[in-house]
Design an enzyme around this catalytic site. Sequence first.
Site, PDB file in Angstrom:
ATOM      1  N   PHE A 134       0.296  34.925  -5.751  1.00 45.14           N
ATOM      2  CA  PHE A 134       0.206  33.701  -4.953  1.00 45.14           C
ATOM      3  C   PHE A 134       1.583  33.314  -4.419  1.00 45.14           C
ATOM      4  O   PHE A 134       2.552  33.242  -5.159  1.00 45.14           O
ATOM      5  CB  PHE A 134      -0.376  32.553  -5.780  1.00 45.14           C
ATOM      6  CG  PHE A 134      -0.662  31.347  -4.955  1.00 45.14           C
ATOM      7  CD1 PHE A 134      -1.787  31.308  -4.145  1.00 45.14           C
ATOM      8  CD2 PHE A 134       0.214  30.274  -4.950  1.00 45.14           C
ATOM      9  CE1 PHE A 134      -2.040  30.201  -3.333  1.00 45.14           C
ATOM     10  CE2 PHE A 134      -0.033  29.166  -4.143  1.00 45.14           C
ATOM     11  CZ  PHE A 134      -1.167  29.133  -3.341  1.00 45.14           C
ATOM     12  N   ILE A 135       1.646  33.083  -3.122  1.00 40.87           N
ATOM     13  CA  ILE A 135       2.917  32.742  -2.486  1.00 40.87           C
ATOM     14  C   ILE A 135       2.792  31.446  -1.681  1.00 40.87           C
ATOM     15  O   ILE A 135       1.692  31.059  -1.296  1.00 40.87           O
ATOM     16  CB  ILE A 135       3.410  33.874  -1.562  1.00 40.87           C
ATOM     17  CG1 ILE A 135       2.319  34.262  -0.557  1.00 40.87           C
ATOM     18  CG2 ILE A 135       3.837  35.096  -2.362  1.00 40.87           C
ATOM     19  CD1 ILE A 135       2.812  35.153   0.540  1.00 40.87           C
ATOM     20  N   ASP A 150      -5.977  38.139   2.797  1.00 45.28           N
ATOM     21  CA  ASP A 150      -6.094  38.280   1.343  1.00 45.28           C
ATOM     22  C   ASP A 150      -7.363  39.088   1.056  1.00 45.28           C
ATOM     23  O   ASP A 150      -7.331  40.315   1.074  1.00 45.28           O
ATOM     24  CB  ASP A 150      -6.119  36.856   0.751  1.00 45.28           C
ATOM     25  CG  ASP A 150      -6.138  36.824  -0.764  1.00 45.28           C
ATOM     26  OD1 ASP A 150      -5.595  37.733  -1.394  1.00 45.28           O
ATOM     27  OD2 ASP A 150      -6.699  35.872  -1.332  1.00 45.28           O
ATOM     28  N   GLY A 210      -2.048  27.439   8.635  1.00 49.15           N
ATOM     29  CA  GLY A 210      -1.000  28.264   8.042  1.00 49.15           C
ATOM     30  C   GLY A 210      -0.189  29.119   8.996  1.00 49.15           C
ATOM     31  O   GLY A 210       0.976  29.413   8.729  1.00 49.15           O
ATOM     32  N   GLU A 240      -2.578  35.292  12.151  1.00 51.46           N
ATOM     33  CA  GLU A 240      -2.913  34.727  10.833  1.00 51.46           C
ATOM     34  C   GLU A 240      -1.665  34.672   9.954  1.00 51.46           C
ATOM     35  O   GLU A 240      -0.733  35.461  10.134  1.00 51.46           O
ATOM     36  CB  GLU A 240      -3.965  35.611  10.147  1.00 51.46           C
ATOM     37  CG  GLU A 240      -5.373  35.057  10.192  1.00 51.46           C
ATOM     38  CD  GLU A 240      -5.587  33.830   9.299  1.00 51.46           C
ATOM     39  OE1 GLU A 240      -4.613  33.131   8.947  1.00 51.46           O
ATOM     40  OE2 GLU A 240      -6.741  33.570   8.966  1.00 51.46           O
ATOM     41  N   ASP A 241      -1.685  33.755   8.985  1.00 50.85           N
ATOM     42  CA  ASP A 241      -0.583  33.722   8.018  1.00 50.85           C
ATOM     43  C   ASP A 241      -0.723  34.861   7.004  1.00 50.85           C
ATOM     44  O   ASP A 241       0.230  35.568   6.717  1.00 50.85           O
ATOM     45  CB  ASP A 241      -0.498  32.361   7.301  1.00 50.85           C
ATOM     46  CG  ASP A 241      -1.830  31.884   6.709  1.00 50.85           C
ATOM     47  OD1 ASP A 241      -2.851  32.574   6.879  1.00 50.85           O
ATOM     48  OD2 ASP A 241      -1.835  30.815   6.067  1.00 50.85           O
ATOM     49  N   ARG A 246       4.289  24.071   3.074  1.00 46.21           N
ATOM     50  CA  ARG A 246       4.250  24.871   4.308  1.00 46.21           C
ATOM     51  C   ARG A 246       5.587  24.873   5.031  1.00 46.21           C
ATOM     52  O   ARG A 246       5.896  25.780   5.787  1.00 46.21           O
ATOM     53  CB  ARG A 246       3.208  24.303   5.287  1.00 46.21           C
ATOM     54  CG  ARG A 246       1.782  24.427   4.837  1.00 46.21           C
ATOM     55  CD  ARG A 246       0.859  24.127   6.018  1.00 46.21           C
ATOM     56  NE  ARG A 246      -0.483  23.775   5.608  1.00 46.21           N
ATOM     57  CZ  ARG A 246      -1.455  24.646   5.313  1.00 46.21           C
ATOM     58  NH1 ARG A 246      -1.211  25.936   5.394  1.00 46.21           N
ATOM     59  NH2 ARG A 246      -2.648  24.227   4.960  1.00 46.21           N
ATOM     60  N   LYS A 278      -2.317  41.406   1.739  1.00 42.85           N
ATOM     61  CA  LYS A 278      -2.459  41.816   0.329  1.00 42.85           C
ATOM     62  C   LYS A 278      -3.511  42.925   0.278  1.00 42.85           C
ATOM     63  O   LYS A 278      -4.697  42.634   0.057  1.00 42.85           O
ATOM     64  CB  LYS A 278      -2.931  40.637  -0.524  1.00 42.85           C
ATOM     65  CG  LYS A 278      -1.942  39.478  -0.630  1.00 42.85           C
ATOM     66  CD  LYS A 278      -2.547  38.390  -1.526  1.00 42.85           C
ATOM     67  CE  LYS A 278      -1.684  37.161  -1.626  1.00 42.85           C
ATOM     68  NZ  LYS A 278      -2.346  36.049  -2.315  1.00 42.85           N
ATOM     69  N   ASP A 286       0.529  27.338   1.977  1.00 44.39           N
ATOM     70  CA  ASP A 286       0.532  26.093   1.223  1.00 44.39           C
ATOM     71  C   ASP A 286      -0.046  26.231  -0.169  1.00 44.39           C
ATOM     72  O   ASP A 286      -0.764  27.186  -0.480  1.00 44.39           O
ATOM     73  CB  ASP A 286      -0.299  25.042   1.974  1.00 44.39           C
ATOM     74  CG  ASP A 286      -1.780  25.365   1.936  1.00 44.39           C
ATOM     75  OD1 ASP A 286      -2.148  26.472   2.347  1.00 44.39           O
ATOM     76  OD2 ASP A 286      -2.562  24.519   1.468  1.00 44.39           O
TER      77      ASP A 286
HETATM   78  P1  IMP Z   1      -8.921  35.575   2.965  1.00 45.72           P
HETATM   79  O1  IMP Z   1      -9.177  35.741   1.492  1.00 45.72           O
HETATM   80  O2  IMP Z   1      -8.328  36.824   3.564  1.00 45.72           O
HETATM   81  O3  IMP Z   1     -10.162  35.123   3.669  1.00 45.72           O
HETATM   82  O4  IMP Z   1      -7.823  34.453   3.113  1.00 45.72           O
HETATM   83  C1  IMP Z   1      -8.210  33.097   3.186  1.00 45.72           C
HETATM   84  C2  IMP Z   1      -7.046  32.148   3.166  1.00 45.72           C
HETATM   85  O5  IMP Z   1      -6.596  32.023   1.836  1.00 45.72           O
HETATM   86  C3  IMP Z   1      -5.792  32.476   3.943  1.00 45.72           C
HETATM   87  O6  IMP Z   1      -5.877  32.212   5.324  1.00 45.72           O
HETATM   88  C4  IMP Z   1      -4.816  31.525   3.280  1.00 45.72           C
HETATM   89  O7  IMP Z   1      -4.961  30.230   3.847  1.00 45.72           O
HETATM   90  C5  IMP Z   1      -5.299  31.517   1.852  1.00 45.72           C
HETATM   91  N1  IMP Z   1      -4.438  32.353   0.989  1.00 45.72           N
HETATM   92  C6  IMP Z   1      -4.638  33.602   0.554  1.00 45.72           C
HETATM   93  N2  IMP Z   1      -3.634  34.021  -0.233  1.00 45.72           N
HETATM   94  C7  IMP Z   1      -2.752  32.991  -0.284  1.00 45.72           C
HETATM   95  C8  IMP Z   1      -1.473  32.806  -0.953  1.00 45.72           C
HETATM   96  O8  IMP Z   1      -0.935  33.675  -1.654  1.00 45.72           O
HETATM   97  N3  IMP Z   1      -0.885  31.591  -0.758  1.00 45.72           N
HETATM   98  C9  IMP Z   1      -1.424  30.600  -0.004  1.00 45.72           C
HETATM   99  N4  IMP Z   1      -2.605  30.734   0.630  1.00 45.72           N
HETATM  100  C10 IMP Z   1      -3.265  31.922   0.485  1.00 45.72           C
HETATM  101 MG    MG Z   2      -4.971  30.470   6.650  1.00 44.90          MG
END
Ligand code: IMP
Ligand code: MG
Length: 182
Positions: A155-156, A106, A48, A102-103, A168, A134, A162
């Site tokens: 969700f984006i 979350d 991402g 990082e993208d 993407r 977030k 993606d």
């Molecule tokens: P984490 O919950 O911070 O561990 O995030 C894990 C992964 O969830 C991120 O690296 C993204 O790949 C994916 N992710 C979280 N939120 C979104 C979203 O809104 N759109 C797309 N992918 C997301």
């Molecule tokens: Mg990611």
Amino acid sequence: MKQICYKGLKFEPYIENQTIKNRIKELGEQITKDCQGTVPLFICVLNGAFPFAADLIREVGIDAEIAFIRLKSYEGTGSTGKVKEVLGLTESLEGRTVIVVEDIVDTGNTIHKLTADLEKQNPAQLKVATLLFKPQALQCDVTPDYVGFEIPSKFIIGFGLDLDGIARNLPDIWVLSEENNQ
Ligand code: IMP
Ligand code: MG
């Protein structure tokens, strides 16, 4: 209102490409100031973060290096839950200024586990740059150093993010429409 549809879900425009580019320029300038006197190693977390990392390093005005990693996720047994293993990192981090790119942060679980693993290699500094954050979804003690945009827990897609592997390549960021719930 302009809309796009993926896998039967409607998305609305959220952050325009030009707005993203402008913000990345500001982040690049900040990193340039903060990291003077070092040669930072950017670690781009695939898949991402690749568009963000590509734009970010070109806004950094000091010498820098870039490496790419993937995180392999698998379910651990019993209470260990989801475990992520770092694949592809061959560079030594010892004594370096390291910036994980990082993208999105979350829940923060991914970046929390990743930074804990990278810290074991004794970098001089370990920072996190994320295009999106977030804060309301955060479940870990994580504070990204460089944040493009703080967003609500929606969700984006687009600009690297993606929906099951697609979208993407969208230049703008789009948000899941409330209309899907109606
Ligand atoms: P984490 O919950 O911070 O561990 O995030 C894990 C992964 O969830 C991120 O690296 C993204 O790949 C994916 N992710 C979280 N939120 C979104 C979203 O809104 N759109 C797309 N992918 C997301
Ligand atoms: Mg990611």
